[in-house]
Design a protein around this motif. Structure first.
Motif, PDB file in Angstrom:
ATOM      1  N   CYS A  98       0.830  -1.201   0.000  1.00  0.00           N
ATOM      2  CA  CYS A  98       0.000   0.000   0.000  1.00  0.00           C
ATOM      3  C   CYS A  98       0.867   1.255   0.000  1.00  0.00           C
ATOM      4  O   CYS A  98       2.005   1.252   0.447  1.00  0.00           O
TER       5      CYS A  98
ATOM      6  N   ALA B 118       0.575   6.986   3.928  1.00  0.00           N
ATOM      7  CA  ALA B 118      -0.334   8.129   4.036  1.00  0.00           C
ATOM      8  C   ALA B 118       0.419   9.447   3.975  1.00  0.00           C
ATOM      9  O   ALA B 118       1.588   9.538   4.317  1.00  0.00           O
TER      10      ALA B 118
ATOM     11  N   ASP C  74      -1.591  12.230   5.116  1.00  0.00           N
ATOM     12  CA  ASP C  74      -2.395  13.009   6.044  1.00  0.00           C
ATOM     13  C   ASP C  74      -1.676  13.067   7.389  1.00  0.00           C
ATOM     14  O   ASP C  74      -1.675  12.103   8.159  1.00  0.00           O
TER      15      ASP C  74
ATOM     16  N   GLU D 185      -3.732  12.347  10.586  1.00  0.00           N
ATOM     17  CA  GLU D 185      -4.045  10.938  10.765  1.00  0.00           C
ATOM     18  C   GLU D 185      -2.813  10.162  11.241  1.00  0.00           C
ATOM     19  O   GLU D 185      -2.910   9.289  12.101  1.00  0.00           O
TER      20      GLU D 185
ATOM     21  N   ILE E 204      -3.802  -2.465  12.759  1.00  0.00           N
ATOM     22  CA  ILE E 204      -4.699  -1.744  11.871  1.00  0.00           C
ATOM     23  C   ILE E 204      -6.154  -1.966  12.284  1.00  0.00           C
ATOM     24  O   ILE E 204      -6.962  -1.031  12.338  1.00  0.00           O
TER      25      ILE E 204
ATOM     26  N   GLN F 281      -8.364   1.186  14.024  1.00  0.00           N
ATOM     27  CA  GLN F 281      -9.455   1.659  13.170  1.00  0.00           C
ATOM     28  C   GLN F 281      -9.048   2.895  12.379  1.00  0.00           C
ATOM     29  O   GLN F 281      -9.820   3.830  12.186  1.00  0.00           O
ATOM     30  N   LEU F 282      -7.801   2.872  11.935  1.00  0.00           N
ATOM     31  CA  LEU F 282      -7.274   3.902  11.058  1.00  0.00           C
ATOM     32  C   LEU F 282      -6.867   3.241   9.748  1.00  0.00           C
ATOM     33  O   LEU F 282      -6.803   2.011   9.646  1.00  0.00           O
ATOM     34  N   SER F 283      -6.571   4.038   8.741  1.00  0.00           N
ATOM     35  CA  SER F 283      -6.223   3.468   7.445  1.00  0.00           C
ATOM     36  C   SER F 283      -4.904   2.707   7.534  1.00  0.00           C
ATOM     37  O   SER F 283      -4.013   3.076   8.316  1.00  0.00           O
ATOM     38  N   PRO F 284      -4.751   1.634   6.745  1.00  0.00           N
ATOM     39  CA  PRO F 284      -3.470   0.918   6.709  1.00  0.00           C
ATOM     40  C   PRO F 284      -2.302   1.840   6.371  1.00  0.00           C
ATOM     41  O   PRO F 284      -1.205   1.675   6.904  1.00  0.00           O
ATOM     42  N   ALA F 285      -2.555   2.827   5.499  1.00  0.00           N
ATOM     43  CA  ALA F 285      -1.484   3.743   5.109  1.00  0.00           C
ATOM     44  C   ALA F 285      -1.011   4.584   6.286  1.00  0.00           C
ATOM     45  O   ALA F 285       0.190   4.804   6.470  1.00  0.00           O
TER      46      ALA F 285
END
Length: 383
Positions: free
Chosen positions: A309, A312, A314, A317, A340, A344-348
């Motif tokens: 992936c 991120a 962000d 985040e 992950i 409960q956050l994005s894998p990135a």
């Protein structure tokens, strides 16, 4: 023909990769994460100081001096060797798909052999005469079927496998620098492989083989291959490490059965009991990898996008992920996938946060996509 400008850019990219990958606390997984996040090794080198200052943390990361990387590049050139960075389209796609693929491959011989499909043949250093004969025969038969044979240039089975496949195509992966021939009695074979096959290493010239380098070599042998054939191996041998790595990489594992009275057969027999394919002829191998042989080669860059992936961008985040990850971690390793799910956050975002925590020394990355909090309260309170 490569232009002067292209040649200079390629040289700079290689030196960037050598500088970043040899830096303190930068392992293969961290190197991949950094180059994915920033786009290249050079961009990562430029961005890292600012990133760490922004987080207000003292990192254990220490960048290798540029002149050292340039000297290594010159030493490689003097050997007549070539270098393939992980980001290059020339990097072997099968190896690029492994999570801890070497940031750079340094090689002598025919670079094109790495684009062909391979089977690894490994086994005991103190192999029996029959074991060596079988290894040579398997290697020769695989070569006649158009497959390359990969091994580690060790005494015994490895040596026999290279001898059997010398004329059809063989890949020798070594645990030290390309200018350090080990074992010394394989010097003539080494030179023959350079002339007719390929010798590979991830280590800098002048590096002497050490015990801790051999498992690293083994993951390259298995990573280059569709499967690993174990001809003879005692329990707890290095060949079984290669077989385990092959399983982790999603490769087939084959084992030649042997007499229960011979300790050199116990490891292979155990593998068969655990699900390895009992192998008595090359046909047993070909049947198991038939579907993989029919698939066209996958470009390394396309594979990179498909398997890993994108980190991120962000920052809010990522900052949130820092605190969540540290609160969930202990000195007991946990899978990144589990973090992950619980964050409960994005894998990135989790991937980027773990990368930064690793650089600052708060967490350790472990094999099998596992991470753990570093021992001590300083790491726990660092964020």
């Amino acid at each position: 023909m490569i232009s002067t400008q292209d040649s200079a850019r390629n040289e700079r990219e290689i030196i960037d990769s050598l500088q970043l990958s040899r830096s303190r606390s930068i392992g293969p997984v961290t190197f991949r994460q950094l180059t994915a996040r920033f786009g290249s090794a050079g961009e990562a080198i430029t961005a890292l100081p600012g990133l760490l200052r922004k987080r207000n943390h003292t990192a254990r990361f220490s960048l290798r001096p540029r002149d050292e990387a340039e000297r290594e590049f010159d030493a490689i050139a003097k050997l007549g060797a070539w270098v393939i960075p992980l980001q290059s389209v020339s990097y072997p796609a099968a190896l690029a798909a492994t999570e801890d693929a070497p940031p750079v491959l340094i090689g002598l011989g025919d670079q094109k052999l790495m684009t062909r499909k391979a089977i690894a043949v490994v086994g005991a250093r103190n192999a029996s005469a029959n074991g060596r004969r079988l290894a040579r025969q398997f290697a020769a038969d695989l070569g006649r079927e158009g497959l390359i044979v990969a091994s580690g240039l060790a005494r015994g089975i490895d040596t026999a496998a290279h001898q059997g496949s010398l004329h059809s195509g063989t890949l020798a992966v070594v645990a030290g620098g390309l200018d350090v021939i080990y074992p010394p009695e394989n010097e003539d074979l080494y030179k023959a492989i350079v002339e007719q096959g390929t010798v590979l290493s991830e280590m800098a010239p002048g590096t002497r083989p050490q015990a801790r380098y051999f498992p690293r070599r083994n993951r390259i042998v298995s990573g280059l291959s569709l499967g690993v054939l174990v001809v003879e191996a005692a329990r707890n041998s290095g060949s079984l490490i290669t077989a385990r790595l092959a399983l982790e990489q999603g490769r087939e594992v084959f084992a030649v059965p042997g007499s229960p009275l011979d300790p050199r057969s116990q490891g292979g027999n155990d593998l068969i009991r655990q699900g390895a394919i009992l192998t008595e002829s090359t046909e047993d191998i070909l049947r198991a990898v038939e579907s993989s042989l029919e698939k066209p080669p996958i470009a390394a860059q396309a594979l990179e996008k498909a398997v890993f992936c994108t980190p991120a961008n962000d920052e809010n985040e990522i900052a949130e992920a820092h605190g969540d990850i540290v609160s969930l971690l202990s000195d007991t390793p946990v899978a990144v996938d589990e973090l992950i799910r619980q964050c409960q956050l994005s894998p990135a975002a989790v991937s980027s946060a773990i990368l930064e925590l690793e650089l600052t020394g708060a967490v350790d990355r472990l094999p099998g996509n596992m991470v753990a909090l570093r021992s001590g309260t300083a790491a726990r309170t660092a964020f």
